[in-house]
Write a protein that holds these residues in place. Structure first.
Motif, PDB file in Angstrom:
ATOM      1  N   ARG A 265       0.814  -1.224   0.000  1.00 31.24           N
ATOM      2  CA  ARG A 265       0.000   0.000   0.000  1.00 31.24           C
ATOM      3  C   ARG A 265       0.845   1.271   0.000  1.00 31.24           C
ATOM      4  O   ARG A 265       0.312   2.363   0.161  1.00 31.24           O
ATOM      5  CB  ARG A 265      -0.915   0.006   1.222  1.00 31.24           C
ATOM      6  N   ASP A 266       2.165   1.140  -0.198  1.00 34.03           N
ATOM      7  CA  ASP A 266       3.044   2.313  -0.178  1.00 34.03           C
ATOM      8  C   ASP A 266       2.579   3.395  -1.141  1.00 34.03           C
ATOM      9  O   ASP A 266       2.126   3.106  -2.248  1.00 34.03           O
ATOM     10  CB  ASP A 266       4.471   1.923  -0.541  1.00 34.03           C
ATOM     11  N   GLY A 267       2.712   4.632  -0.720  1.00 31.60           N
ATOM     12  CA  GLY A 267       2.376   5.766  -1.566  1.00 31.60           C
ATOM     13  C   GLY A 267       0.896   5.889  -1.864  1.00 31.60           C
ATOM     14  O   GLY A 267       0.505   6.539  -2.833  1.00 31.60           O
ATOM     15  N   GLY A 268       0.042   5.237  -1.048  1.00 39.85           N
ATOM     16  CA  GLY A 268      -1.393   5.313  -1.257  1.00 39.85           C
ATOM     17  C   GLY A 268      -1.902   4.415  -2.374  1.00 39.85           C
ATOM     18  O   GLY A 268      -3.041   4.554  -2.823  1.00 39.85           O
ATOM     19  N   PHE A 269      -1.072   3.472  -2.836  1.00 34.83           N
ATOM     20  CA  PHE A 269      -1.474   2.575  -3.919  1.00 34.83           C
ATOM     21  C   PHE A 269      -2.647   1.719  -3.460  1.00 34.83           C
ATOM     22  O   PHE A 269      -2.567   1.014  -2.476  1.00 34.83           O
ATOM     23  CB  PHE A 269      -0.300   1.692  -4.328  1.00 34.83           C
TER      24      PHE A 269
ATOM     25  N   GLY B 281      14.334  -6.291  -4.716  1.00 34.06           N
ATOM     26  CA  GLY B 281      14.547  -5.239  -3.742  1.00 34.06           C
ATOM     27  C   GLY B 281      14.262  -5.797  -2.358  1.00 34.06           C
ATOM     28  O   GLY B 281      13.785  -6.920  -2.202  1.00 34.06           O
ATOM     29  N   ARG B 282      14.542  -4.998  -1.343  1.00 33.09           N
ATOM     30  CA  ARG B 282      14.376  -5.459   0.032  1.00 33.09           C
ATOM     31  C   ARG B 282      12.958  -5.925   0.336  1.00 33.09           C
ATOM     32  O   ARG B 282      12.758  -7.007   0.891  1.00 33.09           O
ATOM     33  CB  ARG B 282      14.765  -4.360   1.037  1.00 33.09           C
ATOM     34  N   LYS B 283      11.966  -5.123  -0.008  1.00 34.71           N
ATOM     35  CA  LYS B 283      10.581  -5.488   0.318  1.00 34.71           C
ATOM     36  C   LYS B 283      10.165  -6.784  -0.361  1.00 34.71           C
ATOM     37  O   LYS B 283       9.563  -7.650   0.257  1.00 34.71           O
ATOM     38  CB  LYS B 283       9.619  -4.378  -0.089  1.00 34.71           C
ATOM     39  N   THR B 284      10.476  -6.898  -1.645  1.00 37.75           N
ATOM     40  CA  THR B 284      10.107  -8.115  -2.368  1.00 37.75           C
ATOM     41  C   THR B 284      10.847  -9.306  -1.786  1.00 37.75           C
ATOM     42  O   THR B 284      10.264 -10.376  -1.596  1.00 37.75           O
ATOM     43  CB  THR B 284      10.402  -7.968  -3.869  1.00 37.75           C
ATOM     44  N   TYR B 285      12.128  -9.132  -1.479  1.00 38.42           N
ATOM     45  CA  TYR B 285      12.886 -10.217  -0.854  1.00 38.42           C
ATOM     46  C   TYR B 285      12.213 -10.668   0.440  1.00 38.42           C
ATOM     47  O   TYR B 285      12.014 -11.862   0.663  1.00 38.42           O
ATOM     48  CB  TYR B 285      14.331  -9.792  -0.560  1.00 38.42           C
ATOM     49  N   GLU B 286      11.860  -9.726   1.303  1.00 37.59           N
ATOM     50  CA  GLU B 286      11.253 -10.089   2.592  1.00 37.59           C
ATOM     51  C   GLU B 286       9.933 -10.839   2.395  1.00 37.59           C
ATOM     52  O   GLU B 286       9.668 -11.823   3.092  1.00 37.59           O
ATOM     53  CB  GLU B 286      11.060  -8.841   3.447  1.00 37.59           C
ATOM     54  N   GLU B 287       9.118 -10.399   1.441  1.00 37.49           N
ATOM     55  CA  GLU B 287       7.848 -11.085   1.184  1.00 37.49           C
ATOM     56  C   GLU B 287       8.082 -12.461   0.571  1.00 37.49           C
ATOM     57  O   GLU B 287       7.469 -13.442   0.983  1.00 37.49           O
ATOM     58  CB  GLU B 287       6.965 -10.241   0.281  1.00 37.49           C
TER      59      GLU B 287
END
Length: 100
Positions: free
Chosen positions: A12-16, A47-53
């Motif tokens: 939901r980053d950036g209001g997506f 990227g970090r977020k995708t890696y963590e998920e």
């Protein structure tokens, strides 16, 4: 950049507010073609977020993509992670712009 194609609350980053947009349009043929494409990949860049998920879900997932995703070399670009624990992962450390 592609944001949250899988689940409505994935990112939901950036209001997506349009997460999960791809799911209603994904049929068997799309999955077959995606799996064929992924099998031809030499590595994944995350990227970090995708890696963590991904690292939280893929090692134990029950999915036809599991062997491909878990088996590929993965390069994780991050300025904040200090290590990666998922197999076949290499952390690629970056510096902040401006020399920091």
């Amino acid at each position: 950049m592609m944001q949250a194609p899988g689940g409505p609350d994935e990112d939901r980053d950036g209001g997506f507010a349009h997460g999960g947009w791809a799911v209603p349009f994904t049929g068997e043929r799309v999955l077959e073609l995606t799996l064929e494409f992924d099998r031809g990949a030499g590595a994944l860049l995350l990227g970090r977020k995708t890696y963590e998920e991904f690292a939280a879900a893929w090692p134990l997932a029950d999915d036809p993509f599991v062997d491909v995703v878990n088996g590929l070399p993965k390069f994780v670009a991050s300025r904040t992670l200090t290590g990666v624990g998922w197999r076949n992962c290499t952390l690629v450390r970056g510096r902040r712009r401006g020399g920091g």
